[in-house]
Design an enzyme around this catalytic site. Structure first.
Site, PDB file in Angstrom:
ATOM      1  N   CYS A  96      79.040  55.496  76.884  1.00 42.61           N
ATOM      2  CA  CYS A  96      79.038  56.439  75.758  1.00 42.61           C
ATOM      3  C   CYS A  96      77.674  57.034  75.435  1.00 42.61           C
ATOM      4  CB  CYS A  96      79.584  55.756  74.510  1.00 42.61           C
ATOM      5  SG  CYS A  96      81.312  55.369  74.659  1.00 42.61           S
TER       6      CYS A  96
HETATM    7  C1  UDX Z   1      78.677  52.552  71.933  1.00 43.60           C
HETATM    8  C2  UDX Z   1      78.864  52.636  70.401  1.00 43.60           C
HETATM    9  O1  UDX Z   1      78.398  51.430  69.802  1.00 43.60           O
HETATM   10  C3  UDX Z   1      80.307  52.876  70.060  1.00 43.60           C
HETATM   11  O2  UDX Z   1      80.441  53.063  68.653  1.00 43.60           O
HETATM   12  C4  UDX Z   1      80.781  54.129  70.781  1.00 43.60           C
HETATM   13  O3  UDX Z   1      82.106  54.428  70.506  1.00 43.60           O
HETATM   14  C5  UDX Z   1      80.582  53.976  72.277  1.00 43.60           C
HETATM   15  O4  UDX Z   1      79.208  53.716  72.535  1.00 43.60           O
HETATM   16  P1  UDX Z   1      78.995  50.730  73.861  1.00 43.60           P
HETATM   17  O5  UDX Z   1      78.494  51.764  74.815  1.00 43.60           O
HETATM   18  O6  UDX Z   1      80.188  49.937  74.253  1.00 43.60           O
HETATM   19  O7  UDX Z   1      79.337  51.389  72.440  1.00 43.60           O
HETATM   20  O8  UDX Z   1      77.802  49.658  73.636  1.00 43.60           O
HETATM   21  P2  UDX Z   1      76.753  49.272  72.487  1.00 43.60           P
HETATM   22  O9  UDX Z   1      76.981  47.871  72.103  1.00 43.60           O
HETATM   23  O10 UDX Z   1      76.725  50.269  71.413  1.00 43.60           O
HETATM   24  O11 UDX Z   1      75.380  49.326  73.323  1.00 43.60           O
HETATM   25  C6  UDX Z   1      74.911  50.522  73.941  1.00 43.60           C
HETATM   26  C7  UDX Z   1      73.607  50.297  74.695  1.00 43.60           C
HETATM   27  O12 UDX Z   1      72.514  50.230  73.791  1.00 43.60           O
HETATM   28  C8  UDX Z   1      73.554  49.014  75.529  1.00 43.60           C
HETATM   29  O13 UDX Z   1      72.953  49.300  76.790  1.00 43.60           O
HETATM   30  C9  UDX Z   1      72.656  48.103  74.716  1.00 43.60           C
HETATM   31  O14 UDX Z   1      71.994  47.147  75.501  1.00 43.60           O
HETATM   32  C10 UDX Z   1      71.697  49.110  74.092  1.00 43.60           C
HETATM   33  N1  UDX Z   1      71.070  48.632  72.840  1.00 43.60           N
HETATM   34  C11 UDX Z   1      71.842  48.369  71.746  1.00 43.60           C
HETATM   35  C12 UDX Z   1      69.689  48.484  72.773  1.00 43.60           C
HETATM   36  O15 UDX Z   1      68.967  48.728  73.747  1.00 43.60           O
HETATM   37  N2  UDX Z   1      69.137  48.061  71.584  1.00 43.60           N
HETATM   38  C13 UDX Z   1      69.881  47.786  70.484  1.00 43.60           C
HETATM   39  O16 UDX Z   1      69.293  47.430  69.449  1.00 43.60           O
HETATM   40  C14 UDX Z   1      71.273  47.936  70.563  1.00 43.60           C
END
Ligand code: UDX
Length: 461
Positions: free
Chosen positions: A288
């Site tokens: 996403c």
């Molecule tokens: C995300 C959104 O959270 C969700 O609401 C939307 O519908 C789809 O995209 P998702 O892609 O499943 O969901 O994962 P998420 O848990 O949000 O993490 C996204 C990325 O950000 C991961 O690679 C994670 O490692 C990274 N991340 C997250 C960070 O680098 N730092 C953080 O503090 C949080």
């Protein structure tokens, strides 16, 4: 007039059937969740093999808790999966579009599956007399629901939107690994509507589905285009928070003794900000955030506006994977021929999804510098191999990955990886140099015995 319509809609809701077009993690999870709460759900796909597996209670992909939920849905008698769209539409009142909207080579959104599905729904509606509501749940750039989906359905069915069929856009906010929980306990429901009737029907479905839960979950009604942009607004802000934290982390690294984890905790406690998504590290990946930030950036550019903030968000994210390699090279100046272990390959823990995973770019940078790379992930090896092939080696466990390695990089914070002990690094590695790309280890505890480099923190020497 309105109250009459609402009553009519609510009474009918007890017999409502929902067709969900798409069996990806949003489509399948939604179908199962509806069915387990007594709403008839029909998932439609063109993949015969997947359809059979789903009807046998077997999910074609990994998602926390989905296998159990799918079995429950199948045995409830409210759920089935069918091949093709016609039967699903014939037997339902509402069609939910949950097909993929991947990224094209030029970073813009690929609406191929949306177009196909809209045409297929149109063809099916041609044979149906009753009013049907179409709800777009896939992430689409603003104006797609009205101008593409609505128009294509009109063309293929010979019917009129707003009269013969309704149209809504309801963005989903499901995070992988948490999608069942996110479906049962959303923090808000956004309903974009073509007209009041469309919105009323969808709202009634959720009143039936969520019951009292809605007391704590606002339903926001708006037009189709605003709802489409809410999704991008949401994901762009999450991505911005991460890149902001990463930019701050790079500043933190310039000052001896500063630790980004403490800094972001301090920042996040501001009631206007909160601590979520301020975790600095190797950056965001997944299906996403990268796709959506790219899609809306490309969309804005195509309309003549250059979104500078979002472009920087993407640049900072890409830089983080180069930065890991520079941190490594400070410790190990010549990485040519050195054995580097990548711990964790999936874009986040709890999934085997490798889409836009930072591990891919990190592996490529290391290979370009002549390093020999060995990767380990508890579940994503098969997916990783599809992308990285034999350009890296794959270990079957942490021990094998660390064995004889000159350095290790922490990429995905799986429990198994976050709990590796100092002794194990020392025991298996040739030189215990660790680059903690997710800030999982406590520097105070680890730094006495091994060389631990933590993102966003420069040690007092
Ligand atoms: C995300 C959104 O959270 C969700 O609401 C939307 O519908 C789809 O995209 P998702 O892609 O499943 O969901 O994962 P998420 O848990 O949000 O993490 C996204 C990325 O950000 C991961 O690679 C994670 O490692 C990274 N991340 C997250 C960070 O680098 N730092 C953080 O503090 C949080």
């Amino acid at each position: 007039m309105i109250s009459f319509m609402k009553q009519y809609v609510v009474r009918d809701m007890n017999k409502i059937s929902v067709a969900i077009h798409g069996t990806g993690f949003i489509g399948l999870v939604s179908g199962c969740c509806f069915a387990t709460r007594g709403i008839k759900a029909i998932n439609s796909t063109f993949n015969k093999g997947n359809c059979e597996r789903i009807n046998n209670g077997e999910s074609p992909f990994f998602e926390n808790g989905l296998d159990e939920l799918l079995k429950e849905a199948v045995s409830s008698g409210n759920f089935k999966c069918v091949v093709g769209r016609d039967k699903a539409i014939e037997e339902s009142d509402i069609s939910i579009i949950a097909v993929g909207t991947p990224m094209r080579k030029d970073n813009s959104i690929d609406l191929y599956f949306i177009k196909q599905t809209a045409r297929q729904i149109g063809h099916a509606l041609k044979k149906k007399d009753e009013y049907h509501l179409i709800v777009v749940r896939s992430t689409v750039v603003p104006s797609t629901t009205r101008n593409l989906v609505g128009k294509l359905v009109e063309e293929a069915s010979g019917k009129k939107m707003g009269k013969d069929f309704g149209l809504c856009m309801q963005p989903e906010f499901l995070a992988e690994g948490r999608s069942i929980e996110d479906t049962f306990k959303p923090d808000r429901i956004i309903i974009g509507e073509l007209d009041q009737k469309s919105g009323d029907i969808l709202q009634s479905l959720y009143e039936r589905f969520y019951g009292n839960y809605l007391e704590n979950c606002p339903i926001l009604r708006m037009n189709l285009e605003s709802a489409e942009l809410v999704k991008y607004g949401n994901n762009c802000l999450l991505a911005t928070k991460i890149s902001y934290a990463n930019e701050m982390a790079r500043i933190a690294e310039l000052v001896v003794g500063v630790d980004i984890v403490q800094v972001m905790k301090g920042v996040g406690l501001d009631y206007r900000i909160n601590e979520e998504f301020l975790g600095a590290g190797v950056g965001f990946g997944g299906s996403c955030l990268p796709k959506d930030v790219n899609a809306i950036t490309a969309f804005a550019k195509s309309k003549g506006y250059n979104p500078r903030l979002l472009t920087s968000v993407l640049d900072i994210n890409a830089d983080q994977t180069i930065h890991v390699v520079s941190l490594l090279k400070k410790e190990l100046p010549d990485i040519k021929g050195k054995r580097i272990a990548l711990l964790g390959l999936a874009f986040k823990p709890g999934t085997d999804d490798m889409r836009f995973a930072p591990s891919i770019r990190i592996a490529h940078h290391l290979i370009d510098e002549g390093a020999s790379v060995i990767g380990y992930d508890p579940v994503a090896e098969i997916e990783a191999e599809k992308i990285l092939g034999n350009s890296i080696d794959y270990a079957s466990g942490v021990e094998e990955a660390l064995y004889d390695a000159d350095a290790a990089i922490i990429i995905t914070e799986w429990d198994e990886i976050s709990t590796i002990k100092v002794e194990d690094f020392k025991k298996y590695m040739k030189t215990p140099i660790i680059i903690d790309g997710r800030r999982v280890y406590n520097p105070e505890e680890y730094n006495n015995d091994i060389r631990l480099v933590s993102f966003g923190r420069t040690e007092i020497s």
